[in-house]
Design a protein around this motif. Structure first.
Motif, PDB file in Angstrom:
ATOM      1  N   LEU A 398      18.414  34.952  89.407  1.00  0.00           N
ATOM      2  CA  LEU A 398      18.063  34.014  90.123  1.00  0.00           C
ATOM      3  C   LEU A 398      18.189  35.173  91.276  1.00  0.00           C
ATOM      4  CD1 LEU A 398      21.074  31.423  89.691  1.00  0.00           C
ATOM      5  CD2 LEU A 398      18.883  30.861  89.942  1.00  0.00           C
ATOM      6  N   VAL A 399      18.625  35.640  91.511  1.00  0.00           N
ATOM      7  CA  VAL A 399      18.832  37.241  92.451  1.00  0.00           C
ATOM      8  C   VAL A 399      16.838  37.856  91.995  1.00  0.00           C
ATOM      9  CG1 VAL A 399      19.011  39.195  94.105  1.00  0.00           C
ATOM     10  CG2 VAL A 399      20.479  37.481  93.184  1.00  0.00           C
ATOM     11  N   SER A 400      16.597  38.135  91.335  1.00  0.00           N
ATOM     12  CA  SER A 400      15.791  38.891  91.389  1.00  0.00           C
ATOM     13  C   SER A 400      14.395  38.399  91.307  1.00  0.00           C
ATOM     14  CB  SER A 400      16.025  40.202  89.493  1.00  0.00           C
ATOM     15  OG  SER A 400      16.795  40.987  90.428  1.00  0.00           O
ATOM     16  N   ILE A 401      14.223  37.089  90.287  1.00  0.00           N
ATOM     17  CA  ILE A 401      12.970  37.233  89.853  1.00  0.00           C
ATOM     18  C   ILE A 401      13.006  36.108  90.635  1.00  0.00           C
ATOM     19  CG2 ILE A 401      11.650  35.413  87.997  1.00  0.00           C
ATOM     20  CD1 ILE A 401      13.849  37.495  85.928  1.00  0.00           C
ATOM     21  N   PHE A 402      13.635  34.505  90.647  1.00  0.00           N
ATOM     22  CA  PHE A 402      13.817  33.240  91.502  1.00  0.00           C
ATOM     23  C   PHE A 402      13.342  33.620  92.615  1.00  0.00           C
ATOM     24  CE2 PHE A 402      14.689  28.862  92.950  1.00  0.00           C
ATOM     25  CZ  PHE A 402      14.009  28.381  93.112  1.00  0.00           C
ATOM     26  N   GLY A 403      14.658  33.953  93.115  1.00  0.00           N
ATOM     27  CA  GLY A 403      15.159  33.979  94.481  1.00  0.00           C
ATOM     28  C   GLY A 403      14.202  35.305  95.758  1.00  0.00           C
ATOM     29  N   ASN A 404      13.728  36.322  94.448  1.00  0.00           N
ATOM     30  CA  ASN A 404      13.257  37.815  95.144  1.00  0.00           C
ATOM     31  C   ASN A 404      11.984  36.938  95.271  1.00  0.00           C
ATOM     32  OD1 ASN A 404      11.670  40.491  95.616  1.00  0.00           O
ATOM     33  ND2 ASN A 404      11.980  40.348  93.279  1.00  0.00           N
ATOM     34  N   PHE A 405      11.228  36.443  94.318  1.00  0.00           N
ATOM     35  CA  PHE A 405       9.820  35.800  94.227  1.00  0.00           C
ATOM     36  C   PHE A 405       9.839  35.084  95.618  1.00  0.00           C
ATOM     37  CE2 PHE A 405       6.776  32.035  93.867  1.00  0.00           C
ATOM     38  CZ  PHE A 405       4.916  33.220  93.871  1.00  0.00           C
ATOM     39  N   ILE A 406      10.131  33.684  95.424  1.00  0.00           N
ATOM     40  CA  ILE A 406      10.620  33.211  96.730  1.00  0.00           C
ATOM     41  C   ILE A 406      10.806  34.044  98.663  1.00  0.00           C
ATOM     42  CG2 ILE A 406      10.877  31.315  98.627  1.00  0.00           C
ATOM     43  CD1 ILE A 406      11.820  29.747  95.455  1.00  0.00           C
ATOM     44  N   ASN A 407      11.148  35.179  98.546  1.00  0.00           N
ATOM     45  CA  ASN A 407      11.569  35.652  99.310  1.00  0.00           C
ATOM     46  C   ASN A 407      10.493  37.101  99.907  1.00  0.00           C
ATOM     47  OD1 ASN A 407      13.127  38.892 100.069  1.00  0.00           O
ATOM     48  ND2 ASN A 407      13.085  37.238 101.453  1.00  0.00           N
ATOM     49  N   ARG A 408       9.898  37.014  99.262  1.00  0.00           N
ATOM     50  CA  ARG A 408       8.493  38.456  98.811  1.00  0.00           C
ATOM     51  C   ARG A 408       7.419  37.144  99.591  1.00  0.00           C
ATOM     52  NH1 ARG A 408       6.699  40.273  92.966  1.00  0.00           N
ATOM     53  NH2 ARG A 408       6.342  42.051  94.052  1.00  0.00           N
ATOM     54  N   SER A 409       7.211  36.239  99.035  1.00  0.00           N
ATOM     55  CA  SER A 409       6.016  35.623  99.916  1.00  0.00           C
ATOM     56  C   SER A 409       6.149  35.440 101.055  1.00  0.00           C
ATOM     57  CB  SER A 409       6.419  33.894  98.270  1.00  0.00           C
ATOM     58  OG  SER A 409       6.090  34.002  97.655  1.00  0.00           O
ATOM     59  N   LEU A 410       7.898  34.730 101.460  1.00  0.00           N
ATOM     60  CA  LEU A 410       7.697  34.776 102.572  1.00  0.00           C
ATOM     61  C   LEU A 410       8.050  35.451 103.308  1.00  0.00           C
ATOM     62  CD1 LEU A 410      10.576  31.951 102.173  1.00  0.00           C
ATOM     63  CD2 LEU A 410       7.866  31.167 103.359  1.00  0.00           C
TER      64      LEU A 410
END
Length: 713
Positions: A398-410
């Motif tokens: 959740l943090v490293s893959i899912f959340g991180n992808f969305i966060n770095r995109s934004l």
RNA sequence: GGCGAGGUAGCUCAGUUGGUUAGAGCACAGGAUUCAUAACCCUGAGGUCUCGGGUUCAAAUCCCGAUCUCGCUACCA
């Protein structure tokens, strides 16, 4: 001929309102049901999701008595708490009803009446335990005695809470009424039965024939086993004053209520009725129209009710039958099965208190639990919840893959695209761009397919995998590298800005797609993504998945916020510690009250005369040989030397002693007991045993070895 | 004892109607990178598919037997 599906009726097992529910219940029934329902709603299908408290049965008054309150107070206490627990975890019932509601009593009574009038029920007279002092028949739960399995002196007539074995009152040794403390007598009573045996061929054809391939193997296998073993008529009524009373015009029905297993599943119907009333709908098509697809989500302990008994009732009443019953296996916890009596469990309430309360993490933590429980759902075999696994799932997925992808995109969008959704320059799209765009709709197709087949863990994996695809895409595109390719005057080449635009445009559209696809599983997260993207929840409609036009170009988005936080080692260590402390405390409490039970609950039997005692002939004997009885787990076949003869005695002590270690022991034998055949072997007498509080058995023997055949008096 | 479900990499699990070197995620090791919550990305190592027979050109997959785990059930004077 299979009808086209016009509407869905989804049920989740009714929680029994005698205590809090744990995450095993959640993972087994409520969470998969909710996921499925949220998916159906996103598909804009006509769906009703019903559940509610099961508030009848003997365990309610028993537990209430323990807590010193009335049955009504008891259910009024637990019903709202459980309902709130579900709400806190995002379980989105259309109605969470209760079987104590008048509409349920009416519905259940009408159901009984129709079946009874149609001659589909039979009546039988039988002997039941009766408490003369209390002038009342005794429900199984109201009878206590010694468990024949583990020798626990506090076993109930329906189940021993020490070893978990299901019992019938007749099996208890030294039964005692919990109402008066007296030994109960047997008395005749009439009850109504549902003759399941009459419906064996229908069930076999329906389950094995029609659904042998589309139902889970554990469900079909279990049902087949029941049916092939032969079904028995099952009592529909009980002598009890807590429950749904029989219709007043039924002769001999006074003082009787419907057996809880009969009225509980009808709770699905009455819940649907109440929902219809509340929403100005008609409930009938949901239960009567063949275009309704009904799905029961349950744990494996409920298979027999939802696949055998309730379908027979529905068929007799003229209702539709379930289309599927995706029963889950059990979820263990940190290496042991979850157990309320041993306090080895994680209650929803505890998780909510420790993680979801705003000061401890908020709703994102509800989704973390939903995520892990779905990921380890016991769909095909028992599974195991570990706090380490919980931490890993959160931190590395959740943090490293899912959340991180969305966060770095934004973050990148704000840094490289001025906080706005960049345009897509189609003329410079390359293969990787196109492959990534295709991956979105391909993922949607796979997820749709898996959800339709109730394969939630696989479906969830596909969602995470799509986020992984996003990370790979971004990694290959490296927009942060392109951003450094500045000209002498510090400006970017137009084409470089376009490359960056395309990368982030795709990443952002992918993010919006992730919101749609994760929504059935992690609804709070989906909403939060919508918030960050400044789009309305309407975008979460399933038909929007696969689209690359979810976000408008030039639209400015919010500053990034983290979707998930890391879970630290100390947090999970604390939980493991808490679990162990709680179960040890419970164990101590059990040991304490265990000894109390021995003092207060073990009644001395009625007085007898010396002549009565003198009838019993006890002699000393020695075990000369011992062997296990074939095809019996608990029996040992013993040869006892009594001096004057050697005889065969069969004794139920195989769980406590190995044959070789008891040879040569002196024992006390009842030598004039009538012979009895067990497993084909004639037993001539009985060995006396003493038992301690833990249920361990000991031989009764002379203080020193004496001659075999010596009399005892 | 009977019946049902399982036993596949250190862990959690996939393996469709038997078909080339048995897969995935996590964990682990090495590399690359820095936009990102020291996150991501690439590569790698790893398994006599519980054990023993059999059918087949070919078995994790089908058959027989054994064994272990879970559940249901029988035996308890």
């Amino acid at each position: 001929m299979k009808q086209e599906t016009k509407r869905y009726l989804i049920t989740a097992a009714l929680p029994y309102a005698n205590g809090l529910k744990h995450i095993g219940h959640l993972a087994g029934a409520y969470l998969p049901a909710d996921t499925y329902v949220r998916y159906l709603r996103a598909q804009k299908r006509d769906v009703v999701f019903v559940c509610g408290s099961d508030e009848h049965g003997t365990a309610i008054p028993i537990q209430a008595a323990k807590e010193g309150i009335t049955s009504q107070e008891m259910i009024d206490k637990y019903h709202p708490i459980i309902a709130q627990n579900f709400a806190d975890l995002g379980i989105s019932f259309d109605i969470y009803h209760r079987t104590s509601a008048p509409i349920h009593h009416e519905t259940a009574r009408a159901f009984f009446e129709k079946l009874n009038n149609a001659g589909e029920l039979i009546t039988k007279e039988s002997e039941q335990y009766f408490d003369e002092a209390a002038n009342s028949f005794l429900a199984d739960r109201y009878i206590k005695g010694t468990c024949p399995n583990c020798s626990n002196p506090g076993a109930y007539g329906d189940q021993c809470e020490n070893c978990g074995k299901s019992l019938s009152p007749d099996e208890l040794i030294n039964p005692v009424s919990t109402l008066s403390g007296n030994a109960p007598i047997k008395k005749n009573t009439t009850h109504w039965y549902l003759p399941l045996d009459k419906h064996e061929s229908f069930l076999k054809e329906w389950i094995v024939g029609e659904h042998g391939n589309d139902w889970r193997s554990n469900v079909v296998g279990q049902c087949k086993s029941w049916i092939d073993g032969g079904l028995q008529p099952r009592a529909v009524t009980r002598d009890l004053d807590w429950g749904v009373k029989l219709p007043s015009n039924v002769k001999g029905g006074e003082g009787k209520v419907l057996y809880v297993w009969f009225d509980a599943p009808i709770g699905y119907i009455s819940a649907t009725k109440q929902w219809a009333l509340d929403n100005g709908k008609d409930w009938r098509p949901y239960w009567e129209d063949a275009g309704t697809k009904m799905v029961h989500f349950i744990g494996k302990d409920n298979i027999v009710f939802h696949c055998i008994i309730f379908p027979v009732m529905l068929k007799l009443y003229g209702n539709i039958l379930p289309d599927n019953v995706p029963a889950n296996e059990f979820m263990n916890l940190e290496g042991d099965k979850m157990s309320t009596s041993r306090n080895w469990k994680l209650e929803m309430q505890d998780y909510i208190d420790d993680f979801i309360k705003p000061e401890n993490g908020g709703t994102q933590m509800a989704d973390v639990l939903r995520y892990y429980l779905t990921q380890i759902a016991p769909e095909s075999k028992d599974s195991e919840f570990t706090w380490k696994g919980f931490q890993d799932a959160n931190n590395s997925e959740l943090v490293s893959i899912f959340g991180n992808f969305i966060n770095r995109s934004l973050v990148l969008m704000h840094k490289l695209c001025k906080g706005k959704v960049p345009p897509l320059h189609t003329t410079i799209l390359d293969d990787l761009d196109r492959a990534t765009i295709e991956a979105i709709s391909a993922a949607k197709d796979r997820i749709t397919h898996l959800l339709e087949e109730y394969k939630f863990r696989d479906a969830l994996f596909e969602v995470i995998n799509l986020a992984r695809t996003g990370n790979q895409y971004m990694q290959k595109k490296e927009p942060w590298i392109i951003a450094k390719r500045q000209t002498v005057d510090g400006e970017l080449l137009t084409v470089d800005q376009q490359l960056i635009d395309n990368c982030l445009h795709i990443c952002l559209q992918l993010t919006a797609n992730l919101a749609i696809l994760i929504n059935p599983f992690l609804p709070f997260t989906a909403k939060k993504i919508c918030y960050l993207l400044k789009v309305v929840d309407k975008i979460l409609d399933w038909e929007n998945a696969g689209s690359m036009k979810l976000l408008s170009v030039g639209y400015s988005l919010r500053a990034p916020e983290l979707l998930f936080r890391k879970i630290e080692n100390e947090e999970i260590e604390k939980q493991v510690e808490k679990l162990k402390t709680a179960s040890e405390a419970k164990g101590q409490e059990l040991r304490d009250t265990g000894s109390e039970i021995r003092v207060s609950d073990i009644k001395i039997k009625n007085e007898i005369q010396f002549d009565d005692f003198a009838k019993i002939d006890l002699k000393v004997g020695t075990i000369v040989s011992a062997k296990k009885v074939e095809k019996a787990d608990k029996l040992l076949q013993l040869q006892i030397d009594l001096g004057f003869e050697t005889r065969t005695i069969v004794s139920g002590i195989a769980m406590h002693f190995k044959p070789e270690e008891i040879i040569g022991k002196q024992v006390t034998v009842v030598v004039n007991l009538a012979p009895r055949k067990m497993r084909g072997i004639e037993s001539n007498g009985m060995i006396l045993m003493a038992e301690d509080a833990s249920g361990k058995l000991y031989f009764i023997q002379p203080s020193t070895t004496i001659d075999n055949g010596s009399g005892i008096s």
